[in-house]
Design an enzyme around this catalytic site. Structure first.
Site, PDB file in Angstrom:
ATOM      1  N   LYS A 113       0.820  -1.204   0.000  1.00  0.00           N
ATOM      2  CA  LYS A 113       0.000   0.000   0.000  1.00  0.00           C
ATOM      3  C   LYS A 113       0.865   1.271   0.000  1.00  0.00           C
ATOM      4  CE  LYS A 113      -3.987  -2.240   0.512  1.00  0.00           C
ATOM      5  NZ  LYS A 113      -3.620  -3.653   0.605  1.00  0.00           N
TER       6      LYS A 113
HETATM    7  C1  LIG Z   1      -4.371  -4.791   0.193  1.00  0.00           C
HETATM    8  C2  LIG Z   1      -3.576  -6.040   0.118  1.00  0.00           C
HETATM    9  C3  LIG Z   1      -3.851  -7.021  -0.840  1.00  0.00           C
HETATM   10  C4  LIG Z   1      -5.005  -6.903  -1.817  1.00  0.00           C
HETATM   11  O1  LIG Z   1      -4.809  -5.885  -2.746  1.00  0.00           O
HETATM   12  P1  LIG Z   1      -6.044  -5.293  -3.585  1.00  0.00           P
HETATM   13  O2  LIG Z   1      -5.500  -4.148  -4.334  1.00  0.00           O
HETATM   14  O3  LIG Z   1      -7.052  -4.870  -2.541  1.00  0.00           O
HETATM   15  O4  LIG Z   1      -6.564  -6.381  -4.435  1.00  0.00           O
HETATM   16  C5  LIG Z   1      -3.012  -8.123  -0.905  1.00  0.00           C
HETATM   17  N1  LIG Z   1      -1.982  -8.276  -0.033  1.00  0.00           N
HETATM   18  C6  LIG Z   1      -1.710  -7.359   0.911  1.00  0.00           C
HETATM   19  C7  LIG Z   1      -0.577  -7.597   1.853  1.00  0.00           C
HETATM   20  C8  LIG Z   1      -2.482  -6.207   1.024  1.00  0.00           C
HETATM   21  O5  LIG Z   1      -2.200  -5.297   1.961  1.00  0.00           O
END
Ligand SMILES: *Cc1c(COP(=O)(O)O)cnc(C)c1O
Length: 498
Positions: A113
């Protein structure tokens, strides 16, 4: 470049407005009306640049009302010295000759993120300046664990903004909760929700749609925005790392010009894999986009049948950031698959809201199946995958990335496809130390910090400082509320001295 809404094709707004508003007033999501194209020459030119240079080049094409200087500053601040603990920002790690892990977790909160949320606050405040916006921006975030912390880290003490994060009280790991509840910054807060992620996400959407709240905010000279992946400003930085990974493979001589590469993405809200879809649509030579889910496999079923059905049990799994039954960003893909038919998207979304399910028309479904492949994996398989990959390659996977690796193995078994493949690695394993340790050792100490120390001793992989230091920190945000009380918490934050 102009942006339109998935539910109103007449909408035509600039990139700065799309980022400032987050979500369209008609309930739809903003999508680019056209896409820039990536020719082989452009890809080759990008391969000569570093991550910041690549990000500047791509962002410039999507954010056409930002000046080149503004974009350069945003990129340098987000990805420059000291922000990421790897000079390549998003490095590739070769697991086997055909399999590369794209490590997206070298940022301050140890999850992918950060790739977007180190950038978004800068894009948002720049967009406010461009739009002549003088109101204070209140950013509301629903999180399944990682977005919340990354948003807090990105928005902490950013002038002109306030941030409130809602997380499912029992749906995040101990590390994740501490990361949020101990965050510094005078302009932000976190609040647990008595419910799951979908409750938090629906709650935030309801606040956005509430007319009384809109009046209250007007009176206080405040505007609402979102840092969830429904915000276009989150998606655009994510497109960059797929292009960058491809460039790295080219520059290292691992692939030749034009060679196809598959991508595997552990998926929850469909933001990360959608960014890969945009990169592919722009002309990046990507083959299959492989969507990996945990036991909450609503997307696996959708891609197999064309029927999206959220009427199913919700499971709390070892990969909590993917415990999602309503993948918001899928709406953007639907819009593109349906040939920009806003009415059709609106109808499907109404069905989803009313019945919890919808069926994709057959023409759109065949397009979906050509581009995507989907699979899922339960907790037991996630753990054996972590164990096997560690034993074979001494590489420590987190639980989310393990889902992607397991699904990719199924894909190869079922299709025999030996195309080189980039697997998105979305979190540092120490974000989920108890789950990772129990996968390798079979037992776990009760405390996550003890698990992390044990894991470090066992594997020699160092615990990131940002996580190790959490144990000493004081909890600043103990609040918990029901989905019905979410606005009350926002009012408290707004009332705080500016
Ligand atoms: C948010 C997240 C995901 C999923 O990603 P999306 O963009 O919501 O599909 C997968 N792995 C981790 C560690 C995340 O923080």
């Amino acid at each position: 470049m102009q942006y339109t809404s998935t539910r109103n094709h007449q909408m035509n707004i600039s990139s700065s407005s799309a980022i400032l508003q987050g979500i369209s007033p008609d309930g739809g999501l903003f999508v680019p009306a056209t896409l820039p194209t990536l020719t082989p020459e452009r890809i080759a030119a990008l391969a000569d640049k570093d991550y910041i240079g690549r990000a500047q080049d791509i962002l410039k094409e999507f954010l056409t009302d930002f000046s080149p200087e503004e974009i350069a500053r945003c990129c340098a601040e987000a990805y420059g010295q000291g922000c990421f603990d790897n000079e390549k920002v998003a490095p590739l790690s070769c697991l086997t000759p055909n399999r590369y892990l794209l490590e997206l977790w070298h940022g301050p909160t140890c999850a992918f993120k950060d790739m977007a949320l180190q950038m978004l606050p800068r894009l948002m405040t720049t967009a406010a300046k461009i739009a002549g916006e003088t109101r204070e921006i209140l950013v509301l975030v629903a999180t399944s664990g990682d977005t919340g912390k990354a948003a807090m880290e990105g928005f902490a003490d950013v002038p002109g903004t306030k941030l409130l994060v809602y997380y499912p009280q029992d749906g995040v790991s101990h590390m994740q909760k501490l990361q949020m509840t101990t965050q510094d910054g005078e302009n932000l807060a976190a609040c647990g929700i008595k419910g799951n992620f979908d409750d938090a996400q629906n709650g935030v959407k309801a606040l956005f749609a509430d007319k009384n709240i809109a009046k209250e905010l007007d009176a206080q000279h405040v505007m609402l925005s979102s840092a969830n992946s429904i915000n276009w400003g989150r998606l655009v930085p994510q497109i960059v790392y797929y292009i960058s990974a491809y460039c790295d493979l080219l520059a290292a001589g691992e692939i030749t010009t034009g060679e196809m590469v598959n991508v595997v993405v552990p998926t929850g809200n469909f933001g990360n894999i959608l960014a890969a879809y945009y990169a592919k649509t722009m002309g990046l030579p990507l083959g299959k986009l492989i969507c990996a889910s945990n036991q909450n496999n609503v997307l696996t079923d959708f891609m197999a049948t064309g029927c999206y059905n959220r009427n199913r049990p919700f499971y709390a799994t070892l990969s909590p950031s993917m415990d999602i039954l309503i993948s918001s960003n899928l709406e953007r893909l639907l819009f593109h698959l349906l040939g920009d038919d806003d009415k059709a998207v609106g109808m499907l979304m109404t069905e989803l809201a009313q019945k919890g399910s919808y069926q994709l028309p057959s023409a759109a479904f065949s397009v979906l199946q050509t581009g995507f492949w989907a699979g899922c994996c339960d907790d037991a398989k996630t753990q054996t995958t972590i164990q096997e990959v560690f034993r074979q390659y001494s590489y420590l996977l987190d639980t989310h990335t393990a889902v992607a690796v397991a699904v990719y193995e199924d894909y190869v078994k079922m299709t025999g496809d030996s195309t080189k493949t980039i697997i998105a690695s979305t979190a540092n394993p120490y974000k989920f130390p108890a789950s990772v340790l129990s996968a390798i050792e079979g037992t776990v100490p009760a405390d996550e910090f003890a698990a992390a120390a044990w894991l470090e001793a066992l594997t020699g992989c160092p615990i990131p400082d940002a996580l190790a230091g959490l144990q000493q920190r004081v909890v600043r945000f103990p609040a918990v509320c029901t989905p019905g009380d979410m606005w009350g918490e926002a009012e408290k934050l707004l009332a705080k001295q500016k």
